[in-house]
Design an enzyme around this catalytic site. Structure first.
Site, PDB file in Angstrom:
ATOM      1  N   SER A   1       0.803  -1.216   0.000  1.00  0.00           N
ATOM      2  CA  SER A   1       0.000   0.000   0.000  1.00  0.00           C
ATOM      3  C   SER A   1       0.842   1.275   0.000  1.00  0.00           C
ATOM      4  O   SER A   1       1.810   1.405   0.761  1.00  0.00           O
ATOM      5  CB  SER A   1      -0.907   0.013   1.230  1.00  0.00           C
ATOM      6  OG  SER A   1      -1.512   1.279   1.354  1.00  0.00           O
TER       7      SER A   1
ATOM      8  N   ILE B   1     -14.556  -2.745  -3.531  1.00  0.00           N
ATOM      9  CA  ILE B   1     -13.571  -3.821  -3.344  1.00  0.00           C
ATOM     10  C   ILE B   1     -13.739  -4.529  -1.993  1.00  0.00           C
ATOM     11  O   ILE B   1     -13.055  -5.500  -1.704  1.00  0.00           O
ATOM     12  CB  ILE B   1     -12.113  -3.346  -3.538  1.00  0.00           C
ATOM     13  CG1 ILE B   1     -11.742  -2.312  -2.484  1.00  0.00           C
ATOM     14  CG2 ILE B   1     -11.873  -2.797  -4.936  1.00  0.00           C
ATOM     15  CD1 ILE B   1     -10.249  -2.074  -2.437  1.00  0.00           C
TER      16      ILE B   1
ATOM     17  N   HIS C   1     -20.317   2.916   5.707  1.00  0.00           N
ATOM     18  CA  HIS C   1     -21.425   3.024   4.752  1.00  0.00           C
ATOM     19  C   HIS C   1     -22.031   1.629   4.706  1.00  0.00           C
ATOM     20  O   HIS C   1     -21.302   0.631   4.733  1.00  0.00           O
ATOM     21  CB  HIS C   1     -20.872   3.466   3.390  1.00  0.00           C
ATOM     22  CG  HIS C   1     -21.892   3.595   2.294  1.00  0.00           C
ATOM     23  ND1 HIS C   1     -23.194   3.993   2.515  1.00  0.00           N
ATOM     24  CD2 HIS C   1     -21.793   3.390   0.951  1.00  0.00           C
ATOM     25  CE1 HIS C   1     -23.842   4.032   1.346  1.00  0.00           C
ATOM     26  NE2 HIS C   1     -23.011   3.659   0.389  1.00  0.00           N
TER      27      HIS C   1
HETATM   28  P1  NAD Z   1     -10.714   5.965  -0.054  1.00  0.00           P
HETATM   29  O1  NAD Z   1     -10.849   5.625  -1.486  1.00  0.00           O
HETATM   30  O2  NAD Z   1     -10.363   7.351   0.345  1.00  0.00           O
HETATM   31  O3  NAD Z   1      -9.618   5.060   0.661  1.00  0.00           O
HETATM   32  C1  NAD Z   1      -9.526   3.735   0.444  1.00  0.00           C
HETATM   33  C2  NAD Z   1      -8.272   3.180   1.115  1.00  0.00           C
HETATM   34  O4  NAD Z   1      -8.446   1.771   1.079  1.00  0.00           O
HETATM   35  C3  NAD Z   1      -6.989   3.467   0.386  1.00  0.00           C
HETATM   36  O5  NAD Z   1      -6.364   4.632   0.812  1.00  0.00           O
HETATM   37  C4  NAD Z   1      -6.166   2.252   0.752  1.00  0.00           C
HETATM   38  O6  NAD Z   1      -5.551   2.464   2.007  1.00  0.00           O
HETATM   39  C5  NAD Z   1      -7.197   1.165   0.923  1.00  0.00           C
HETATM   40  N1  NAD Z   1      -7.279   0.234  -0.224  1.00  0.00           N
HETATM   41  C6  NAD Z   1      -7.511   0.547  -1.540  1.00  0.00           C
HETATM   42  N2  NAD Z   1      -7.506  -0.557  -2.283  1.00  0.00           N
HETATM   43  C7  NAD Z   1      -7.275  -1.593  -1.418  1.00  0.00           C
HETATM   44  C8  NAD Z   1      -7.157  -2.996  -1.582  1.00  0.00           C
HETATM   45  N3  NAD Z   1      -7.275  -3.578  -2.795  1.00  0.00           N
HETATM   46  N4  NAD Z   1      -6.921  -3.738  -0.457  1.00  0.00           N
HETATM   47  C9  NAD Z   1      -6.830  -3.170   0.758  1.00  0.00           C
HETATM   48  N5  NAD Z   1      -6.928  -1.852   0.967  1.00  0.00           N
HETATM   49  C10 NAD Z   1      -7.144  -1.080  -0.108  1.00  0.00           C
HETATM   50  O7  NAD Z   1     -12.071   5.472   0.647  1.00  0.00           O
HETATM   51  P2  NAD Z   1     -13.048   6.330   1.597  1.00  0.00           P
HETATM   52  O8  NAD Z   1     -13.674   7.413   0.780  1.00  0.00           O
HETATM   53  O9  NAD Z   1     -12.358   6.641   2.852  1.00  0.00           O
HETATM   54  O10 NAD Z   1     -14.205   5.237   1.837  1.00  0.00           O
HETATM   55  C11 NAD Z   1     -14.092   4.233   2.806  1.00  0.00           C
HETATM   56  C12 NAD Z   1     -15.483   3.915   3.305  1.00  0.00           C
HETATM   57  O11 NAD Z   1     -16.010   5.076   3.947  1.00  0.00           O
HETATM   58  C13 NAD Z   1     -16.470   3.542   2.220  1.00  0.00           C
HETATM   59  O12 NAD Z   1     -17.336   2.560   2.730  1.00  0.00           O
HETATM   60  C14 NAD Z   1     -17.225   4.838   1.983  1.00  0.00           C
HETATM   61  O13 NAD Z   1     -18.538   4.638   1.467  1.00  0.00           O
HETATM   62  C15 NAD Z   1     -17.280   5.380   3.403  1.00  0.00           C
HETATM   63  N6  NAD Z   1     -17.521   6.827   3.525  1.00  0.00           N
HETATM   64  C16 NAD Z   1     -16.780   7.710   2.811  1.00  0.00           C
HETATM   65  C17 NAD Z   1     -16.988   9.065   2.974  1.00  0.00           C
HETATM   66  C18 NAD Z   1     -16.152  10.086   2.217  1.00  0.00           C
HETATM   67  O14 NAD Z   1     -16.498  11.265   2.258  1.00  0.00           O
HETATM   68  N7  NAD Z   1     -15.076   9.738   1.559  1.00  0.00           N
HETATM   69  C19 NAD Z   1     -17.961   9.534   3.881  1.00  0.00           C
HETATM   70  C20 NAD Z   1     -18.675   8.606   4.644  1.00  0.00           C
HETATM   71  C21 NAD Z   1     -18.445   7.246   4.448  1.00  0.00           C
END
Ligand code: NAD
Ligand code: MG
Length: 344
Positions: A50, A84, A107
């Site tokens: 990562s 994913i 979520h």
């Molecule tokens: P993001 O895309 O910002 O981060 C994802 C992280 O997951 C990456 O930084 C990496 O560390 C990891 N990752 C990526 N691919 C991977 C893999 N193949 N294996 C293992 N780890 C991996 O995601 P996010 O926006 O923080 O979303 C995470 C959750 O939070 C989701 O369920 C989303 O719906 C929820 N959510 C997001 C927000 C928002 O504003 N971004 C708000 C509320 C809830």
């Protein structure tokens, strides 16, 4: 809806429990750092290759490969992209999950639409901050917090609500307010909001307004300012004071136009289309379509994002934003790349 605050939260629900935050993106970094600063025992779980590992370590967090983090955790928070999650859960979380562990999500998508089926002895909860991760972190650091939704889907231990509440408190949610909902309500309203209003509805409204003015012979620059740029000025007012607060700030002419003309644009047909979007969300057909699109490598998403980035309003905007020095850090030339990155 019941709204709970720090005074209603028993921090002891997380005492002696190790939390593994899986993922270190927008939400992951904010949860891990806020929980740590609230005195919780936190580790971060990431893929071995990562790109986020270095920044988590630089922030003083302890990082393990996902499976190793899950193995030692009483609470596992899943903060990787929704599309994913099923694959990572099957391969790296499920085989290492302790019996009776608490499994969290920000979520409800994967659980509500049955893309992940947790083991029966897992306690499944939701803590969803109503804001992006950087805001969750920034508000926490300034002594405040972002409101959070919490929900419980499975509760064999009988105390999952308390754990979810303490987790929400640990990331700062109790300073603002914690609202109780269900996985179904959080997931379906979240998808509806982003499709009908916040993202899909708004971007199409902007483009339709822009195209109407340009088609009628007005300068693209004028169309950009009136239909896109000023959206922020109006939404800031709505955000701060609701629709009534916004109407108190605009001119009487603007207010009369608003009151008498808005429903001509968003009329019966648009409302009918919204009901159809909601029905497709509720039936799971949107979720299935999105998962199939991901499995195919997101061809439709990439092509739509590329043509969206090529739209004239984007070209005009990137020129005009250069005239506004306070917008320049947001590097406008990045916009098309970001659209494609988001789709990949
Ligand atoms: P993001 O895309 O910002 O981060 C994802 C992280 O997951 C990456 O930084 C990496 O560390 C990891 N990752 C990526 N691919 C991977 C893999 N193949 N294996 C293992 N780890 C991996 O995601 P996010 O926006 O923080 O979303 C995470 C959750 O939070 C989701 O369920 C989303 O719906 C929820 N959510 C997001 C927000 C928002 O504003 N971004 C708000 C509320 C809830
Ligand atoms: Mg949302």
């Amino acid at each position: 809806m019941r709204v709970l605050h720090d005074k209603d939260i028993q921090n002891v629900a997380l005492a002696g429990k190790r939390i593994a935050v899986i993922g270190y993106g927008s939400q992951g970094h904010a949860h891990a750092l806020n929980l740590r600063d609230s005195g919780c025992d936190v580790v971060v779980g990431l893929r071995c290759d990562s790109a986020s590992r270095q920044s988590a370590e630089d922030a003083g967090l302890t990082v393990f490969d996902t499976g190793a983090a899950v193995e030692q955790a009483d609470v596992v928070m899943t903060l990787i992209p929704d599309e994913i999650q099923p694959e990572v859960f099957a391969r790296e979380i499920r085989p290492h999950l302790r019996s009776g562990a608490y499994l969290g999500f920000a979520h409800g998508f994967s659980i509500h639409f049955g893309k992940i089926t947790p083991p029966e002895d897992a306690n499944v909860f939701l803590v969803a901050p109503k804001g992006p991760g950087h805001l969750v972190r920034r508000q926490y650091e300034s002594g405040s917090g972002v409101p959070c939704l919490i929900a419980v889907q499975q509760d064999p231990a009988g105390d999952t609500h308390g754990v979810a509440l303490a987790y929400a408190g640990g990331i700062g949610g109790g300073r603002a307010g914690v609202l109780e909902t269900s996985f179904r309500e959080e997931t379906e309203t979240d998808l509806f909001g982003e499709q009908a209003v916040l993202c899909g509805g708004l971007t199409e409204l902007i483009r339709a307004g822009y195209e109407t003015l340009v088609e009628a012979g007005y300068a693209p620059e004028m169309a950009y300012f009136e239909c896109l740029h000023e959206v922020k000025l109006i939404t800031d007012l709505i955000y701060e004071g609701g629709i009534t607060g916004m109407r108190a700030s605009i001119s009487n002419t603007a207010e009369y136009g608003d009151l008498t003309r808005g429903s001509k644009v968003i009329g019966t047909e648009a409302r009918q289309a919204m009901r159809k979007l909601l029905a497709d969300i509720q039936s799971g057909s949107f979720a299935d379509e999105w998962m199939a699109e991901c499995a195919a490598g997101k061809p439709r998403m990439k092509s739509l994002a590329t043509s969206g980035a090529d739209h004239e309003v984007e070209q005009v905007g990137s020129r005009l934003r250069r005239l506004m020095p306070w917008l320049q850090d947001k590097a406008e030339s990045k916009a098309p790349d970001r659209a494609i990155a988001a789709a990949s």
